[in-house]
Design an enzyme around this catalytic site. Structure first.
Site, PDB file in Angstrom:
ATOM      1  N   HIS A 180      49.615  58.369  34.385  1.00 25.80           N
ATOM      2  CA  HIS A 180      48.208  58.693  34.631  1.00 25.80           C
ATOM      3  C   HIS A 180      47.395  58.239  33.414  1.00 25.80           C
ATOM      4  CE1 HIS A 180      49.539  61.238  37.933  1.00 25.80           C
ATOM      5  NE2 HIS A 180      48.274  61.505  38.242  1.00 25.80           N
ATOM      6  N   HIS A 210      50.527  57.017  45.221  1.00 21.64           N
ATOM      7  CA  HIS A 210      50.020  58.065  44.328  1.00 21.64           C
ATOM      8  C   HIS A 210      49.582  59.253  45.175  1.00 21.64           C
ATOM      9  CE1 HIS A 210      48.089  59.007  40.250  1.00 21.64           C
ATOM     10  NE2 HIS A 210      47.851  60.064  41.022  1.00 21.64           N
ATOM     11  N   HIS A 257      50.391  63.554  45.264  1.00 21.57           N
ATOM     12  CA  HIS A 257      51.043  64.686  44.618  1.00 21.57           C
ATOM     13  C   HIS A 257      51.544  65.699  45.644  1.00 21.57           C
ATOM     14  CE1 HIS A 257      49.886  63.873  40.348  1.00 21.57           C
ATOM     15  NE2 HIS A 257      48.907  63.200  40.934  1.00 21.57           N
ATOM     16  N   ASP A 282      52.166  68.877  45.261  1.00 17.57           N
ATOM     17  CA  ASP A 282      51.423  70.133  45.220  1.00 17.57           C
ATOM     18  C   ASP A 282      49.952  69.955  45.565  1.00 17.57           C
ATOM     19  OD1 ASP A 282      50.996  68.711  42.916  1.00 17.57           O
ATOM     20  OD2 ASP A 282      51.267  70.393  41.543  1.00 17.57           O
ATOM     21  N   GLY A 287      48.569  65.542  34.347  1.00 18.19           N
ATOM     22  CA  GLY A 287      47.931  66.702  33.745  1.00 18.19           C
ATOM     23  C   GLY A 287      46.738  66.293  32.908  1.00 18.19           C
ATOM     24  N   ASP A 301      45.813  60.636  46.150  1.00 18.07           N
ATOM     25  CA  ASP A 301      45.966  61.537  45.010  1.00 18.07           C
ATOM     26  C   ASP A 301      46.368  62.932  45.487  1.00 18.07           C
ATOM     27  OD1 ASP A 301      46.082  62.259  42.359  1.00 18.07           O
ATOM     28  OD2 ASP A 301      43.917  62.538  42.137  1.00 18.07           O
ATOM     29  N   GLU A 340      41.644  57.903  33.835  1.00 19.20           N
ATOM     30  CA  GLU A 340      41.002  58.808  34.787  1.00 19.20           C
ATOM     31  C   GLU A 340      40.055  59.728  34.028  1.00 19.20           C
ATOM     32  OE1 GLU A 340      42.193  62.024  38.305  1.00 19.20           O
ATOM     33  OE2 GLU A 340      43.574  61.656  36.656  1.00 19.20           O
TER      34      GLU A 340
END
Length: 371
Positions: free
Chosen positions: A212, A24, A26, A28, A185, A312, A215
């Site tokens: 996701h 996991h 990302h 970006d 998102g 993350d 969370e």
């Protein structure tokens, strides 16, 4: 890239040198600050700071907001410099190099192609650019005598309405580096069932899915990920602990009762992609406290859930996978055997064929035995 070396508390073993798996992470959320500065200059993007150290501090400070919504605003900057083929190739290449420098032998990079179209790229061109960068990074790592394998997780944004299109994109590129699908998102208010058409398509195509959930929202979000999304893994999933009741029989004995969702996840060994530092920053563990010791990670681990450790967003959390493992070891007293379990859990949950997962597990065991 030079990274801080983290040692296992009380032992002195280098955690960086241990073979690790990242599930996991990302794209970006893992840019180098200096790269952001250089790419921003080429596209004319104004930045909150033009010094790499100051910019890096800005990201971690802004992300430490206590809410997922505020945390996500930092991505306006990183996505802003990832709108060209050249930007995507460079970011993906450096991402792979940075994973390898931290001892990662297999990584899954998740990212949302729909967020990288403002300068004329098509969805397919973005995937091709990222894959070009990944392959370049793998080649550079091989040139140093190390090995890493990397797959793409194509992500749809849950607040948008393009999930079926993005699912089709993922399946279209499964022979070009894509290993699975994700939705991400704003979680609260955007349930998985809004994307049921996409999940149905993916199920028919037999492309694995992680979602996701758990969370910024609770058990209903996790239920949706499992039922509507047919998720094989839960992105974070930390609020699954809301379905666990701990009671006391007497002064010396306690009991634990699992609710139906927690029972299902544990019994079917659905992996939890836990990201300790990020979970603190976004307020995902606010129900239990605001310190790493309050994180339900250890509870879930002791109860037999398939926990994995993840970063993350390395930039926003100012972290690495080695650092996350070091923090957990310091908080909960984990030793080398525990860290090996976390990596074997990740190997078993990777979106790879069975024989390749077994090869990963063998590599991990051999690496920990020689530590």
């Amino acid at each position: 890239m030079s990274l801080e070396d983290y040692l296992l508390p009380g032992v002195g073993t280098s955690i960086n040198a241990l073979p690790k798996i990242s599930l996991h992470d990302h794209l970006d959320g893992g840019l180098r600050p200096q790269t952001i500065i250089e790419l921003a200059d080429t596209v004319g993007l104004a930045l909150p700071a033009t010094d790499a150290r100051t910019l890096g501090s800005w990201f971690s400070t802004q992300a430490d907001s206590g809410t997922l919504v505020d945390y996500l605003r930092t991505f306006e900057v990183t996505c802003g410099v990832m709108q060209t083929r050249e930007g995507l190739v460079r970011v993906a290449r450096e991402f792979v190099e940075d994973l390898a420098a931290d001892g990662v032998i297999y990584g899954e990079i998740r990212w949302a192609p729909e967020q990288h179209l403002t300068r004329g790229l098509t969805l397919d061109q973005t995937v091709e650019a990222v894959q070009e960068g990944i392959e370049a990074g793998i080649a550079l790592v091989a040139g140093t005598g190390s090995r890493i394998r990397v797959g793409q997780l194509i992500t749809a944004m849950r607040h948008a309405e393009r999930s079926l299109e993005i699912a089709e994109l993922a399946v279209r590129h499964r022979s070009n580096g894509v290993v699975g699908f994700d939705i991400a998102g704003a979680e609260l208010g955007f349930p998985a069932h809004h994307h049921r058409d996409a999940f149905d398509f993916l199920a028919k195509a037999f492309l694995p899915v992680t979602v996701h959930a758990g969370e910024a929202d609770g058990l209903e979000s996790i239920r949706g990920a499992l039922y509507d999304g047919r998720a094989l893994r839960l992105g974070h999933g930390v609020r699954l602990a809301e379905d666990i009741v701990i009671g006391r029989e007497d002064a010396e004995n306690t009991y634990v009762t699992l609710g139906p969702v927690a029972q299902w996840v544990r019994d079917r060994e659905i992996a939890l992609e836990l990201s300790p530092s990020s979970n603190l920053q976004t307020g995902a563990i606010a129900a239990w406290g605001d310190d790493l010791l309050d994180h339900p990670f250890d509870l879930l681990y002791q109860l037999g859930f398939r926990v994995t450790v993840n970063t993350d967003n390395r930039l926003m959390s100012n972290t690495t996978l080695s650092k996350e493992l070091a923090l957990l070891s310091d908080a909960f007293g984990y030793d080398l055997d525990d860290l090996e379990v976390f990596q074997l859990n990740a190997a078993q949950a990777a979106f790879l064929p069975l024989d390749e997962r077994e090869e990963l597990a063998d590599t991990i065991v051999a690496g920990f035995e020689s530590a």
